[in-house]
Design a protein around this motif. Structure first.
Motif, short mmCIF file in Angstrom:
data_model
loop_
_atom_site.label_atom_id
_atom_site.label_comp_id
_atom_site.label_asym_id
_atom_site.label_seq_id
_atom_site.Cartn_x
_atom_site.Cartn_y
_atom_site.Cartn_z
N ALA A 187 54.49 -14.62 88.17
CA ALA A 187 53.56 -13.77 87.41
C ALA A 187 52.19 -13.70 88.08
N GLY A 188 52.01 -14.47 89.15
CA GLY A 188 50.75 -14.44 89.89
C GLY A 188 49.60 -15.11 89.16
N LEU A 233 54.47 -19.48 76.31
CA LEU A 233 54.38 -19.47 77.77
C LEU A 233 55.23 -18.37 78.37
N LEU A 234 56.45 -18.22 77.88
CA LEU A 234 57.34 -17.20 78.42
C LEU A 234 56.76 -15.80 78.20
N ALA A 235 56.15 -15.58 77.04
CA ALA A 235 55.50 -14.28 76.77
C ALA A 235 54.34 -14.07 77.74
N GLU A 236 53.57 -15.13 78.00
CA GLU A 236 52.45 -15.05 78.94
C GLU A 236 52.92 -14.68 80.34
N TYR A 237 54.14 -15.12 80.68
CA TYR A 237 54.68 -14.85 82.02
C TYR A 237 55.49 -13.56 82.05
N GLY A 238 55.55 -12.85 80.95
CA GLY A 238 56.27 -11.58 80.91
C GLY A 238 57.76 -11.73 80.81
N MET A 239 58.23 -12.90 80.35
CA MET A 239 59.66 -13.14 80.20
C MET A 239 60.05 -12.82 78.76
N HIS A 240 60.66 -11.63 78.55
CA HIS A 240 60.97 -11.19 77.19
C HIS A 240 62.47 -11.01 76.94
N ASP A 241 63.29 -11.28 77.95
CA ASP A 241 64.74 -11.13 77.78
C ASP A 241 65.22 -12.11 76.71
N LEU A 299 59.45 -23.12 84.58
CA LEU A 299 58.17 -22.62 84.08
C LEU A 299 57.15 -22.48 85.21
N ARG A 300 57.17 -23.41 86.14
CA ARG A 300 56.28 -23.29 87.30
C ARG A 300 56.64 -22.05 88.12
N THR A 301 57.96 -21.81 88.32
CA THR A 301 58.41 -20.64 89.07
C THR A 301 58.00 -19.34 88.37
#
Length: 281
Positions: free
Chosen positions: A25-26, A61-69, A18-20
């Motif tokens: 995502a900047g 959190l994943l959605a916030e970071y653009g992780m949608h796979d 999650l940190r990575t």
């Protein structure tokens, strides 16, 4: 049964990922905390694996970071669920110390074990009767049954997925008649069987080696798998046991001690010869 990663390591793995993802995502921790309507400390605790994360918060959190796979999300949700489970050894709290429970946690991610004991056959190699005799000096009744069960369960979890093991024992460990002659003889036969396996190396430090660096007490060095990439020291002395991780001086000194003891040990072939002589005597 295949070993399962301990919940605390699932939590650590998830926090690191999650940190990575956040960094990729900047985004800063304060920015994410504001968007999620969390305190910054909550996000910090999740990333440091100080607390678990619910599957609902994880998906957000994943959605916030653009992780949608979908596959990635499903895998991480499974890791989050694992991180919130009770470890297998939780039911043995009454007969285990906190440092020993940390050791059991690390063992789920162990690639190799190097250990020495000056008096006893190491726990991973003990028969049930030998273990009961050893533990009987510390426990009785229900607690003794629980302690023996814990030791056997610990072995069972390595049954189909054993790490490389290098065990050094002082000659006293294979001569002391713990549990009586028949219990010791059965224990020695078990050592012969285990030492014949490719993943297990057993060597005896003979009495003729005199004083040596291992006389101060038993210890174990665990090399963890690549995903964690660390070395753990578990050391037992009179009334004290502790863990130290990483490249600290205490771990380095333990490696040097182990190698020094190894230099004094009989070869594997000579160890086998000695054990056979003791079984037949």
């Amino acid at each position: 049964m295949p070993r399962q990663r301990d919940p605390r390591f699932s939590k650590r793995q998830l926090g690191r990922l999650l940190r990575t993802f956040r960094e990729q995502a900047g985004k800063t921790q304060p920015e994410v905390a504001t968007t999620m309507d969390w305190s910054v400390s909550k996000l910090i605790r999740i990333e440091k694996a100080a607390v678990g994360v619910s599957t609902t918060d994880l998906r957000a959190l994943l959605a916030e970071y653009g992780m949608h796979d979908p596959e990635v999300v499903a895998d991480l949700v499974e890791v989050a669920k694992e991180s919130r489970e009770q470890p297998w050894y939780a039911r043995y709290d009454a007969v285990t110390s906190e440092p020993f429970r940390r050791l059991l946690a690390y063992e789920g991610s162990t690639a190799a074990i190097h250990q020495f004991h000056p008096v006893l056959v190491p726990g991973h190699l003990q028969t049930a009767d030998y273990a009961r005799a050893v533990l009987g000096s510390h426990y009785s009744g229900v607690d003794l049954d629980l302690a023996v069960e814990c030791r056997l369960q610990r072995q069972y979890r390595f049954e189909s997925d054993r790490p490389k093991m290098v065990a050094l024992v002082d000659e006293a460990a294979v001569r002391r008649t713990i549990g009586g002659p028949e219990v010791l003889r059965a224990q020695l036969r078990h050592l012969l069987a285990r030492s014949a396996e490719d993943c297990t190396t057993l060597r005896v430090v003979p009495f003729t080696s005199g004083a040596h660096p291992g006389m101060g007490g038993g210890f174990m060095l665990l090399e963890l798998d690549d995903e964690i990439g660390d070395t753990v020291l578990f050391e037992e002395s009179v009334g004290k046991d502790y863990l130290a991780t990483g490249d600290s001086e205490v771990v380095t000194a333990a490696w040097e001690r182990f190698l020094a003891i190894e230099q004094l040990a009989l070869s594997e072939a000579d160890t086998t010869t000695l054990l056979r002589q003791l079984v037949e005597s």
